[in-house]
Design a protein around this motif. Structure first.
Motif, PDB file in Angstrom:
ATOM      1  N   ASP A  32       0.830  -1.209   0.000  1.00 49.20           N
ATOM      2  CA  ASP A  32       0.000   0.000   0.000  1.00 49.20           C
ATOM      3  C   ASP A  32       0.861   1.255   0.000  1.00 49.20           C
ATOM      4  O   ASP A  32       0.537   2.243  -0.659  1.00 49.20           O
ATOM      5  N   GLU A  80       3.712   6.104  -5.371  1.00 44.58           N
ATOM      6  CA  GLU A  80       3.622   6.185  -6.833  1.00 44.58           C
ATOM      7  C   GLU A  80       2.425   7.042  -7.254  1.00 44.58           C
ATOM      8  O   GLU A  80       2.499   7.790  -8.223  1.00 44.58           O
ATOM      9  N   PHE A  81       1.338   6.911  -6.508  1.00 44.21           N
ATOM     10  CA  PHE A  81       0.145   7.702  -6.819  1.00 44.21           C
ATOM     11  C   PHE A  81       0.443   9.192  -6.713  1.00 44.21           C
ATOM     12  O   PHE A  81       0.120   9.978  -7.603  1.00 44.21           O
ATOM     13  N   LEU A  82       1.060   9.569  -5.610  1.00 46.07           N
ATOM     14  CA  LEU A  82       1.354  10.991  -5.404  1.00 46.07           C
ATOM     15  C   LEU A  82       2.261  11.521  -6.510  1.00 46.07           C
ATOM     16  O   LEU A  82       2.055  12.618  -7.026  1.00 46.07           O
ATOM     17  N   LEU A 107       3.926   1.654  -1.163  1.00 45.21           N
ATOM     18  CA  LEU A 107       4.558   1.859  -2.470  1.00 45.21           C
ATOM     19  C   LEU A 107       3.554   2.449  -3.465  1.00 45.21           C
ATOM     20  O   LEU A 107       3.849   3.422  -4.165  1.00 45.21           O
ATOM     21  N   SER A 108       2.358   1.866  -3.507  1.00 47.77           N
ATOM     22  CA  SER A 108       1.335   2.371  -4.429  1.00 47.77           C
ATOM     23  C   SER A 108       0.983   3.827  -4.129  1.00 47.77           C
ATOM     24  O   SER A 108       0.743   4.621  -5.030  1.00 47.77           O
ATOM     25  N   TRP A 109       0.944   4.140  -2.860  1.00 47.50           N
ATOM     26  CA  TRP A 109       0.597   5.490  -2.425  1.00 47.50           C
ATOM     27  C   TRP A 109       1.666   6.491  -2.885  1.00 47.50           C
ATOM     28  O   TRP A 109       1.343   7.558  -3.417  1.00 47.50           O
TER      29      TRP A 109
END
Lengths: 979, 88
Positions: free
Chosen positions: A718, A724-726, A720-722
């Motif tokens: 979660d 990358e999202f930002l 890492l995805s977060w």
């Protein structure tokens, strides 16, 4: 007729060289390869095959397809017992053991058929009205007996010994159904250049053509042509049971019983098929008529009789009454007459096609127009019917009754995605509504009941479907198919009211009377009708009953059929065993699990492993005790007194690089990172946008523009995805790249007073003095051919080091440390002790960071006191988070000697009634060897006055008094870890 | 199964992706302290019937965050693009 007279010596799709022995209810019979169980039973003169669901009425074989509501049998014994299989779809195989259902002690003498005598009582809603009336308790008492009396076959309770497979598949064009339309569509799509998958639920290609002797040559030619095309695959014994988003079809394939014992052959195979386009060529199902005792064994659909005569070379019986409201029944009559049967036709319509009438009469049939069957005589077999016409009623003796009330297109799949069926009055049936551009219908499924239309529609659907996939090659004209055809229904069949025991839904035992009752009691909408009477809720999903029920309700309400509407079709079209969907993902293979690079050492050194999410982690090591409660306390003592080593490879590890990396971290962590010096680590807490704590971990600055972040094991993906999202959406101007390196690094932590000495001995090139490597310091080096990072961090509160080394050398480094450390007393410890050590030190973890707590709740509000611009800042200031009764982190200590605390216990003030949610809750507990009592962390209302709580654990009826203390039980000044 | 045409990897099952929520809401600047702006960004959604732009990440592929235009009635997907290209 004797059984031997029932089977013709030639004809049909049978391999008479393969005689198959099978049993039904313990008696042995013979059939041929190519038979279904139903066909073989009829050929052997077995017409009584089951008892009905509610009234235990004797039932026979109604149909010759997947719509069968009556002839449901249980196949196999022991662990392989499978109930509710339609005999009409069961491919006969040598050694097949089938049994009838819902009867006791035997099919012929079923005790519960007395239910039939109480028929008027057992109407819809009877059980609920009668047994629920007195009280809820009464229903609970009676329910058991009622459920036992009603029912279908019983599934085995033993573990399934068979293997199932699940697979993924792809095609340009999927063609569902291999009748005239499907064959024609598959051929056209393939000639246009598309990859084609032709799906057929039967074990034989051909659909209704198998029942048309005149179509045999055409069928053979098409089949040969398709089998020779490299871009066509044919799946037989495969049912497309559901249509899902993105043109995905769920397929269930039965094993070929003649394939021989192949190792690992799956009993059923589930396929998830993605198709660019789909042609639904699923044909149509004939509807029964509704008249008294229309469920007697020997009453069949006319199309089914025709199938048994032509495909299976079986004459079910010789004296036949054909009841019809449809021209197609005449073809059944002609085939029966040609086989020497005596046929009486009762045509409900006042007029019929003159050529058909002439031919019927010329072949010797007796035809009565405007005549209906009013009743059927006989119980276990048909002995006659009562015909009702203009001139009154008359008895006719017969042993077989056929019925046709029109055709229902098989549109189930087309409506699974929410496309509502549309009523077409001229064929008195629902057809698929407006389908998406990638889906096509051909033949009977679309309401075209003639075979020549099916061929033409198939060809154009196949071409169009191929075009969706970009294939537009030249398609040659399909060979012509000369066949005798009828025009279809010319009048709409209407059920006649006033008939008793006139079944609408055969499987669920719903009669005309039941629908009238439902109407009287106000259950008028089709959805209410369905739920009140259970109509259409059997394993056959009302394939033969829905339209008749709709007609009855429409007539009762005085509205049209489209106004009455239709119920929603949902997958699966036919029952699907869960085992097949699971495939091999059962037991140990239910989900993947992850192993650390040091896993093999743990298992070889008596670690008890624990599943933590997908990870397998050492729970405790038997070196410190054989049960967890002894071992974890000893492991804690080990860490506090000498040193312990722990595998922390499961932590999430993220490499962060770029000129703006520091600015990025300064935003994503609530506490500041811009000021972090190269070669130093810092504990950081991330918030979500809503101001709640998301995750914590440490990040080390490896260089000016490079950081090494660790996350909790649970949140690794979660986080890492977060990040990358930002970077991908909100902060595209930041020049930063993030990459997971979780699997690249093995991680281990050495903690305890002796840890610095052990590391110095193990890694002599590195200076472990307090000056060179202080708390929160980084040392880099090499171990064998791998990079090495040692970060002095403490989770337990002791002087401790996290050692990261290339994963392939993880076990080597671990072994070296164990070997070198042995002289200092180093031993491994597991997650139970790890969790306990952090509680003593007052560190929060998953139980406290539970998606509901803020930084202030966790006592970390000061970390961000002077900061702004971090994720979650604005909403963390909202009013609700500042409430006076907000639950905040506290330490709790048992003050009743010998009594333990429990995680999840509710906290109350002393003397307060132990009711409701309390003033807080216990989040984590452990026995503390340092304090020699149970301690815990908890969340307690900030406005709670007093220093004592009562911890109540209602599940075990435990109540313990505890003192409210600082969450840091050990070494509040941090002297141990700073060394 | 939704089939998402990832501009990097091609057409893949939605089970390879992680859903990331509404792509039409504008995230306030990171240093914007206004409570109301953040409240609207985090909690207020129009929930439209029909075409909707939403974030999906190809977690089991290229890991790019994508903007997927999906019809909330039919589930048909009208366009897929890199979220970076959308704004840049």
């Amino acid at each position: 007729m004797t059984p031997t007279e029932k089977r013709f010596a030639s004809g049909g799709y049978l391999d008479r060289s393969q005689v198959l022995k099978f049993t039904f209810d313990g008696r042995q019979y013979e059939g041929f390869k190519g038979d279904t169980l139903a066909a073989a039973l009829l050929a052997n003169g077995v017409s009584l095959v089951g008892r009905s669901f509610k009234y235990h009425r004797p039932r026979g074989i109604l149909s010759a397809g997947a719509e069968e509501p009556n002839a449901l049998v249980t196949v196999g014994t022991g662990a392989r017992r499978e109930p509710n299989l339609p005999a009409t779809m069961l491919e006969l195989a040598s050694g097949l053991e089938a049994a009838s259902q819902n009867n006791w002690p035997s099919l012929r003498f079923d005790v519960q058929s007395v239910n039939s005598l109480f028929g008027p009582l057992l109407s819809s809603g009877f059980y609920y009205k009668t047994f629920m009336g007195p009280s809820r308790r009464a229903w609970m008492f009676y329910e058991h007996f009622i459920r036992k009396a009603a029912g279908l076959g019983k599934a085995t309770t033993l573990p399934d010994p068979d293997v199932y497979d699940s697979r993924d598949d792809f095609t340009d064009v999927a063609v569902v159904g291999s009748g005239a339309a499907g064959l024609s569509a598959a051929r056209a799509a393939a000639q246009a250049g598309a990859r084609v998958l032709l799906i057929e639920q039967d074990f034989e290609i051909g659909g209704r053509l198998l029942s048309e002797p005149a179509g045999a040559a055409w069928l053979r030619a098409m089949r040969t042509e398709l089998e020779e095309m490299a871009n066509v695959r044919i799946m037989r014994r495969t049912t497309a049971f559901g249509l899902y988003d993105g043109n995905t079809l769920g397929l269930i394939e039965d094993a070929d019983p003649f394939a021989g014992p192949v190792m690992a052959a799956a009993r059923k195979t589930f396929t998830l098929l993605r198709a660019q386009s789909i042609v639904f060529a699923t044909g149509a199902i004939e509807r029964p008529m509704v008249f008294s005792n229309n469920d007697r064994p020997g009453v069949m659909l006319n199309s089914a009789i025709r199938t048994y005569v032509n495909r299976y070379a079986v004459l079910p019986d010789r004296n036949v009454v054909i009841a019809t409201a449809d021209d197609s029944a005449y073809l059944t009559a002609f085939d029966l007459l040609a086989r020497g049967a005596r046929v009486t036709i009762a045509d409900a319509r006042p007029l019929a096609e003159p050529t058909l009438l002439a031919k019927a009469k010329q072949m010797g049939a007796e035809v009565h127009l405007a005549t209906n069957v009013a009743d059927v005589k006989g119980k276990y077999t048909v002995t006659g019917v009562v015909l009702a016409g203009k001139s009154g009623t008359a008895g006719v003796s017969c042993d077989l009754v056929g019925m046709s009330a029109g055709w229902s297109p098989v549109l189930h799949l087309t409506s699974h995605q929410g496309v509502k069926p549309v009523y077409r009055p001229e064929i008195d049936a629902f057809v698929p509504g407006q389908l998406p551009e990638t889906q096509f219908v051909a033949g009977g499924a679309g309401g075209s009941l003639s075979i020549s239309a099916a061929v033409a529609e198939g060809a154009s659907a196949g071409r169009a479907a191929a075009a969706v996939a970009g294939k537009v090659g030249v398609v040659a004209e399909a060979p012509a198919l000369e066949i005798e055809e009828t025009a279809g229904a010319t009048t709409v069949y209407k059920p006649i009211f006033g008939q008793r025991k006139a079944f609408v839904d055969f499987q669920m035992d719903v009669t005309l009377d039941d629908i009238q009752l439902a109407h009287r009691e106000g259950y008028e909408s089709v959805e209410h009708l369905k739920r009140y009477t259970t109509l259409g809720m059997g394993t056959d999903q009302g394939k033969t009953s829905n339209i008749n029920a709709l007609k009855v309700m429409a007539k009762l309400r005085g509205i049209s059929i489209p106004e009455a509407g239709t119920t929603t079709f949902r997958p699966p079209y036919t029952p699907v065993p869960i085992g097949a969907v699971a495939g091999r993902a059962t037991g140990h293979h239910f989900r993947p699990y992850r192993l650390t690079p040091i896993h093999d050492w743990h298992t070889a050194n008596r670690a008890q492993m624990l599943e933590v999410g997908l990870w397998m982690r050492p729970w405790f090591f038997e070196a410190c005790g054989t049960d967890v409660n002894t071992a974890y306390v000893n492991e804690m003592r080990l860490v506090r007194s000498t040193a312990g080593i722990m595998d922390i490879s499961t932590l999430g590890k993220i490499d962060i690089q770029g000129p703006d990396a520091a600015a990025f971290l300064d935003r994503v962590y609530a506490n500041g990172f811009a000021s972090l010096k190269v070669g130093r680590a810092r504990y950081g807490v991330m918030l979500r946008d809503d101001g709640i704590v998301f995750d914590d971990g440490t990040t080390t600055r490896l260089g000016e523009n490079r950081f090494f972040m660790t996350t909790s094991t649970a949140k690794a993906a979660d986080v890492l995805s977060w990040l990358e999202f930002l970077l991908d959406t909100a902060w595209q101007d930041l020049r930063v790249s993030v990459s997971s390196v979780s699997d690249e690094w093995a991680g281990m932590s050495v903690a305890g007073p002796q840890s610095a000495k052990i590391l110095a001995a193990a890694f002599p090139d590195i200076d472990f003095s307090n000056e060179a490597l202080p708390h929160m310091g980084l040392a880099e080096g090499a171990f064998k051919d791998s990079p090495l990072r040692i970060i002095r961090l403490s989770y337990s509160g002791e002087c401790a080091y996290e050692i990261y080394v290339g994963a392939s050398n993880g076990e080597n480094a671990w072994r070296d440390l164990i070997d070198v450390g042995a002289a200092y007393g180093l031993k491994p410890y597991g997650v139970e002790a790890l969790g306990a050590l952090r509680i003593e030190k007052g560190h929060v973890a998953g139980p406290e960071i539970d998606g509901r707590t803020t930084l202030s709740d966790l006592g970390m509000g000061r970390m961000v006191a002077k900061r702004s611009g971090y994720v979650g800042e604005a909403l963390s200031h909202r009013e609700a988070f500042q409430a006076a009764n907000r639950q905040r982190l506290v330490g709790l200590k048992s003050i009743e000697p010998g009594k333990r605390l429990r995680g999840g216990a509710l906290l109350f003030a002393p003397g307060e009634p132990l009711q409701g949610h309390g003033r807080g809750r216990m989040t984590s507990i452990t026995y503390s060897p340092e304090l020699d009592c149970y301690i815990g962390l908890g969340l307690l209302a900030a406005d709670f006055k007093g220093d004592e709580v009562v911890a109540s654990y209602p599940m075990k009826n435990e109540v313990v008094r505890a003192r409210v203390v600082s969450p840091v039980f050990l070494d509040p000044a941090g002297e141990r870890m700073h060394g | 199964m939704l089939r998402i045409d990832c501009p990097c990897c091609g057409v893949r099952d939605h089970s390879e992706f992680r859903y990331g929520g509404d792509a039409t809401v504008e995230r306030p600047a990171h240093d914007n302290p206004d409570l109301d702006s953040w409240y609207r960004y985090v909690y207020v959604r129009p929930n439209p019937k029909g075409l909707h732009r939403e974030y999906w990440q190809h977690v089991l592929g290229c890991r790019q965050w994508l903007v997927v235009e999906r019809d909330t009635v039919t589930h048909s997907i009208h366009s897929v693009s890199f979220s970076r290209r959308q704004r840049a």
